[in-house]
Design an enzyme around this catalytic site. Structure first.
Site, PDB file in Angstrom:
ATOM      1  N   ASP A 246       0.846  -1.115  -0.151  1.00 25.87           N
ATOM      2  CA  ASP A 246      -0.101  -0.101  -0.032  1.00 25.87           C
ATOM      3  C   ASP A 246       0.976   1.218  -0.017  1.00 25.87           C
ATOM      4  O   ASP A 246       0.280   2.552  -0.288  1.00 25.87           O
ATOM      5  CB  ASP A 246      -0.976   0.137   1.244  1.00 25.87           C
ATOM      6  CG  ASP A 246      -0.218  -0.233   2.530  1.00 25.87           C
ATOM      7  OD1 ASP A 246       1.030  -0.079   2.620  1.00 25.87           O
ATOM      8  OD2 ASP A 246      -1.036  -0.062   3.394  1.00 25.87           O
TER       9      ASP A 246
ATOM     10  N   TYR B 106      12.075   3.429  -0.173  1.00 25.37           N
ATOM     11  CA  TYR B 106      11.557   1.850  -0.096  1.00 25.37           C
ATOM     12  C   TYR B 106      10.386   1.942  -1.036  1.00 25.37           C
ATOM     13  O   TYR B 106      10.339   1.167  -1.992  1.00 25.37           O
ATOM     14  CB  TYR B 106      11.373   1.314   1.340  1.00 25.37           C
ATOM     15  CG  TYR B 106      10.463   0.398   1.344  1.00 25.37           C
ATOM     16  CD1 TYR B 106      10.675  -1.112   0.703  1.00 25.37           C
ATOM     17  CD2 TYR B 106       8.955   0.383   1.600  1.00 25.37           C
ATOM     18  CE1 TYR B 106       9.627  -2.040   0.546  1.00 25.37           C
ATOM     19  CE2 TYR B 106       7.949  -0.481   1.757  1.00 25.37           C
ATOM     20  CZ  TYR B 106       8.268  -1.893   1.057  1.00 25.37           C
ATOM     21  OH  TYR B 106       7.281  -2.922   1.106  1.00 25.37           O
TER      22      TYR B 106
HETATM   23  P1  NAD Z   1      11.381  -9.631   4.801  1.00 24.43           P
HETATM   24  O1  NAD Z   1      12.308  -8.436   4.951  1.00 24.43           O
HETATM   25  O2  NAD Z   1      11.082 -10.090   6.157  1.00 24.43           O
HETATM   26  O3  NAD Z   1      11.887 -10.551   3.743  1.00 24.43           O
HETATM   27  C1  NAD Z   1      12.526 -10.334   2.757  1.00 24.43           C
HETATM   28  C2  NAD Z   1      13.233 -11.886   2.288  1.00 24.43           C
HETATM   29  O4  NAD Z   1      13.819 -11.366   1.009  1.00 24.43           O
HETATM   30  C3  NAD Z   1      14.363 -12.102   3.031  1.00 24.43           C
HETATM   31  O5  NAD Z   1      14.216 -13.320   3.475  1.00 24.43           O
HETATM   32  C4  NAD Z   1      15.682 -11.684   2.392  1.00 24.43           C
HETATM   33  O6  NAD Z   1      16.614 -12.491   2.632  1.00 24.43           O
HETATM   34  C5  NAD Z   1      15.049 -11.750   1.006  1.00 24.43           C
HETATM   35  N1  NAD Z   1      15.694 -11.116  -0.075  1.00 24.43           N
HETATM   36  C6  NAD Z   1      16.342  -9.835   0.068  1.00 24.43           C
HETATM   37  N2  NAD Z   1      16.862  -9.453  -1.130  1.00 24.43           N
HETATM   38  C7  NAD Z   1      17.023 -10.512  -1.998  1.00 24.43           C
HETATM   39  C8  NAD Z   1      17.668 -10.796  -3.258  1.00 24.43           C
HETATM   40  N3  NAD Z   1      18.301  -9.928  -3.819  1.00 24.43           N
HETATM   41  N4  NAD Z   1      17.501 -12.062  -3.741  1.00 24.43           N
HETATM   42  C9  NAD Z   1      16.740 -13.075  -3.062  1.00 24.43           C
HETATM   43  N5  NAD Z   1      16.057 -12.759  -1.898  1.00 24.43           N
HETATM   44  C10 NAD Z   1      16.265 -11.571  -1.207  1.00 24.43           C
HETATM   45  O7  NAD Z   1      10.149  -8.840   4.221  1.00 24.43           O
HETATM   46  P2  NAD Z   1       8.486  -9.234   4.392  1.00 24.43           P
HETATM   47  O8  NAD Z   1       7.929  -8.267   5.529  1.00 24.43           O
HETATM   48  O9  NAD Z   1       8.248 -10.622   4.563  1.00 24.43           O
HETATM   49  O10 NAD Z   1       7.949  -8.543   2.801  1.00 24.43           O
HETATM   50  C11 NAD Z   1       7.793  -9.572   1.822  1.00 24.43           C
HETATM   51  C12 NAD Z   1       7.336  -8.584   0.820  1.00 24.43           C
HETATM   52  O11 NAD Z   1       6.082  -8.374   0.918  1.00 24.43           O
HETATM   53  C13 NAD Z   1       8.113  -7.437   0.119  1.00 24.43           C
HETATM   54  O12 NAD Z   1       8.314  -7.414  -1.151  1.00 24.43           O
HETATM   55  C14 NAD Z   1       7.436  -6.302   0.842  1.00 24.43           C
HETATM   56  O13 NAD Z   1       7.466  -5.156   0.017  1.00 24.43           O
HETATM   57  C15 NAD Z   1       5.803  -6.795   0.724  1.00 24.43           C
HETATM   58  N6  NAD Z   1       4.850  -6.304   1.473  1.00 24.43           N
HETATM   59  C16 NAD Z   1       5.138  -6.287   2.834  1.00 24.43           C
HETATM   60  C17 NAD Z   1       4.366  -5.672   3.890  1.00 24.43           C
HETATM   61  C18 NAD Z   1       4.621  -5.883   5.566  1.00 24.43           C
HETATM   62  O14 NAD Z   1       4.003  -5.332   6.313  1.00 24.43           O
HETATM   63  N7  NAD Z   1       5.705  -6.389   6.013  1.00 24.43           N
HETATM   64  C19 NAD Z   1       3.144  -5.598   3.613  1.00 24.43           C
HETATM   65  C20 NAD Z   1       2.977  -5.247   2.070  1.00 24.43           C
HETATM   66  C21 NAD Z   1       3.872  -5.904   1.246  1.00 24.43           C
HETATM   67  O1  DAU Z   2       2.399  -0.615   4.469  1.00 22.45           O
HETATM   68  C1  DAU Z   2       2.897  -1.901   4.186  1.00 22.45           C
HETATM   69  C2  DAU Z   2       4.376  -1.766   4.604  1.00 22.45           C
HETATM   70  O2  DAU Z   2       4.373  -1.879   6.136  1.00 22.45           O
HETATM   71  C3  DAU Z   2       5.291  -2.734   3.969  1.00 22.45           C
HETATM   72  O3  DAU Z   2       5.247  -2.273   2.504  1.00 22.45           O
HETATM   73  C4  DAU Z   2       6.809  -2.403   4.791  1.00 22.45           C
HETATM   74  O4  DAU Z   2       7.638  -3.504   3.797  1.00 22.45           O
HETATM   75  C5  DAU Z   2       6.709  -2.657   6.062  1.00 22.45           C
HETATM   76  O5  DAU Z   2       7.972  -2.482   6.628  1.00 22.45           O
HETATM   77  C6  DAU Z   2       5.673  -1.888   6.751  1.00 22.45           C
HETATM   78  O6  DAU Z   2       6.176  -0.595   6.658  1.00 22.45           O
HETATM   79  P1  DAU Z   2       6.010   0.706   7.796  1.00 22.45           P
HETATM   80  O7  DAU Z   2       7.052   1.603   7.735  1.00 22.45           O
HETATM   81  O8  DAU Z   2       4.597   1.097   7.959  1.00 22.45           O
HETATM   82  O9  DAU Z   2       6.278  -0.371   8.980  1.00 22.45           O
HETATM   83  P2  DAU Z   2       7.295  -0.187  10.427  1.00 22.45           P
HETATM   84  O10 DAU Z   2       6.716  -1.429  11.076  1.00 22.45           O
HETATM   85  O11 DAU Z   2       8.571   0.142  10.124  1.00 22.45           O
HETATM   86  O12 DAU Z   2       6.460   1.081  11.187  1.00 22.45           O
HETATM   87  C7  DAU Z   2       5.090   0.934  11.124  1.00 22.45           C
HETATM   88  C8  DAU Z   2       4.760   2.350  11.955  1.00 22.45           C
HETATM   89  O13 DAU Z   2       5.309   2.274  13.406  1.00 22.45           O
HETATM   90  C9  DAU Z   2       5.157   3.644  11.159  1.00 22.45           C
HETATM   91  O14 DAU Z   2       4.141   4.623  11.531  1.00 22.45           O
HETATM   92  C10 DAU Z   2       6.524   3.871  11.918  1.00 22.45           C
HETATM   93  C11 DAU Z   2       6.034   3.505  13.486  1.00 22.45           C
HETATM   94  N1  DAU Z   2       7.278   2.982  14.018  1.00 22.45           N
HETATM   95  C12 DAU Z   2       8.119   1.853  13.764  1.00 22.45           C
HETATM   96  C13 DAU Z   2       9.414   1.634  14.343  1.00 22.45           C
HETATM   97  C14 DAU Z   2       9.928   0.521  13.943  1.00 22.45           C
HETATM   98  C15 DAU Z   2       7.771   3.754  15.396  1.00 22.45           C
HETATM   99  O15 DAU Z   2       6.911   4.669  15.871  1.00 22.45           O
HETATM  100  N2  DAU Z   2       8.602   3.138  16.197  1.00 22.45           N
HETATM  101  C16 DAU Z   2       9.491   2.348  15.608  1.00 22.45           C
HETATM  102  O16 DAU Z   2      10.508   1.756  16.338  1.00 22.45           O
END
Ligand code: NAD
Ligand code: DAU
Length: 347
Positions: A126, A150
């Site tokens: 998102d 990012y």
């Molecule tokens: P994460 O950081 O936990 O995992 C990423 C994984 O990708 C790791 O295992 C890492 O080793 C691997 N990786 C990184 N670079 C690489 C490369 N060059 N080649 C092969 N592997 C590689 O991330 P996540 O939170 O599991 O997110 C996964 C996907 O979902 C991402 O594309 C992220 O943008 C998307 N996403 C995450 C969230 C969220 O809230 N975490 C929400 C929406 C979308």
């Molecule tokens: O919205 C989807 C995204 O959510 C994904 O695409 C990203 O990969 C994932 O990392 C996440 O991004 P955010 O920046 O929203 O997530 P994060 O957990 O880093 O932070 C969530 C919220 O909390 C954001 O408003 C920042 C705040 N925050 C985060 C950290 C790590 C704090 O206030 N303190 C902190 O120490």
């Protein structure tokens, strides 16, 4: 089904591998992951299954990806691999985000086309939509206007995926999900970081006033949505995924403290994230209507399960929160220290 899952040793990828293996007896998964700081083979512990094969490799390396395709038939690619942390993209350099999130996606697209992949699923976010004002929600038609490096790389990858479909006829779909939480999330992200700090009675560093809103979804519900999109979505389509639980960060942090029985005095407001998006909220009516998806878990149930998981998996947390993580935490948070209980907004 022969699926290449990239990034399957990370948080969502490893949950997706487990979800698919337990749901489908006929699925075969090749799990390609570079094992960066966020990739962890402990996330795949207990998966002892001949239908799952782990291969260490980099999606931005043509050689690594070609080797996989030469050896293994693949009909579907699900691309989770990414540099995923906003703060790292702001404070530790953008190049690696460009290399993995943009170039890596392009390598996968090119080789998928060459080997006749039937479906390419891009796991987007998102964050590509930027920030909302005080009302409204993101729909699939919202303007793409990412605000941090990012998010900008994820948006660029979405455009490359679109171009591969339009120009070369690759069958592609894109999912854009809101903030996930659940087991195996790297403790640089809000929920596992706050849980781990609270367990150790450390300060909980809330950025700015803590009133930034994120829309939280349990990771298993994200996986069930991806599964449906992968199997049934129309070629070229885009789906938003969200659970309609958009709340301020402070509320999430206080809930974690309540579940763990810890005092709110652990909360410390610290220097805000630069360009910090104020509010995300997803309109996921399209996937609900077209594909009949809905979340299976209530927010409260999922949060209790999640905090319990970290409580019961202290060795997993402790392995990560040593070594490099200590340096990361110190570098990122030392300049954010609160002074006299006040925080410093950047803008
Ligand atoms: P994460 O950081 O936990 O995992 C990423 C994984 O990708 C790791 O295992 C890492 O080793 C691997 N990786 C990184 N670079 C690489 C490369 N060059 N080649 C092969 N592997 C590689 O991330 P996540 O939170 O599991 O997110 C996964 C996907 O979902 C991402 O594309 C992220 O943008 C998307 N996403 C995450 C969230 C969220 O809230 N975490 C929400 C929406 C979308
Ligand atoms: O919205 C989807 C995204 O959510 C994904 O695409 C990203 O990969 C994932 O990392 C996440 O991004 P955010 O920046 O929203 O997530 P994060 O957990 O880093 O932070 C969530 C919220 O909390 C954001 O408003 C920042 C705040 N925050 C985060 C950290 C790590 C704090 O206030 N303190 C902190 O120490």
């Amino acid at each position: 089904m022969k699926i290449l899952v990239t990034g399957g040793a990370g948080f969502i990828g490893s949950n997706f591998v487990r979800y698919m293996l337990s749901k489908y007896p006929d699925v075969n998964i090749i799990n390609l992951d570079a094992l960066t700081y966020a990739g962890n083979l402990e996330n795949l512990a207990g998966i002892d299954d001949r239908r799952h094969m782990f291969i260490r490799g980099d999606i931005s390396s043509v050689e690594d990806v070609e080797t996989v395709f030469k050896k293994h038939p693949v009909d579907t690619v699900v691309n989770f691999a990414a540099e995923s942390h906003v703060d790292r993209s702001l404070h530790f350099g953008t190049q690696i985000f460009i290399k993995t999130n943009i170039s890596g996606t392009q390598v996968l697209l090119d080789i998928s086309r060459h080997y006749g992949v039937k479906r390419f699923v891009q796991i987007s976010t998102d964050e590509v939509y930027g920030s909302l004002g005080s009302s409204g929600k993101f729909t699939e038609k919202s303007i793409i206007q990412p605000n941090n490096p990012y998010a900008a790389t994820k948006a660029s990858a979405d455009f490359m995926v679109r171009a591969a479909g339009k120009s070369h006829g690759l069958n592609t779909v894109i999912t854009r999900c809101s903030n996930n939480f659940g087991p195996y999330q790297f403790p640089e992200k809000l929920i596992p970081l706050m849980t781990a700090n609270a367990l150790e009675n450390k300060d909980l560093p809330v950025y700015g006033d803590g009133m930034h809103v994120r829309d939280w979804i349990y990771v298993v519900d994200h996986c069930s949505a991806i599964d449906l999109v992968m199997r049934y979505a129309e070629d070229g389509s885009i789906y938003n995924i969200g659970s309609d639980h958009d709340v301020p960060n402070l509320e999430i942090v206080k809930l974690i403290l309540k579940i763990l029985g810890k005092p709110d005095t652990l909360i410390k407001h610290v220097l805000d994230r630069p360009g910090h998006d104020r509010r995300y909220a997803m309109d996921s009516s399209k996937i609900r209507k077209d594909l009949g998806w809905k979340p299976a878990y209530s927010f409260e149930e999922a949060m209790n399960k999640t905090v319990d998981w970290y409580l019961n998996n202290r060795p997993w947390l402790e392995h990560i929160r040593s070594g490099e993580y200590v340096k990361y935490y110190d570098t990122l948070y030392r300049d954010r220290l609160p002074v006299s209980g006040k925080y410093f907004p950047r803008n």
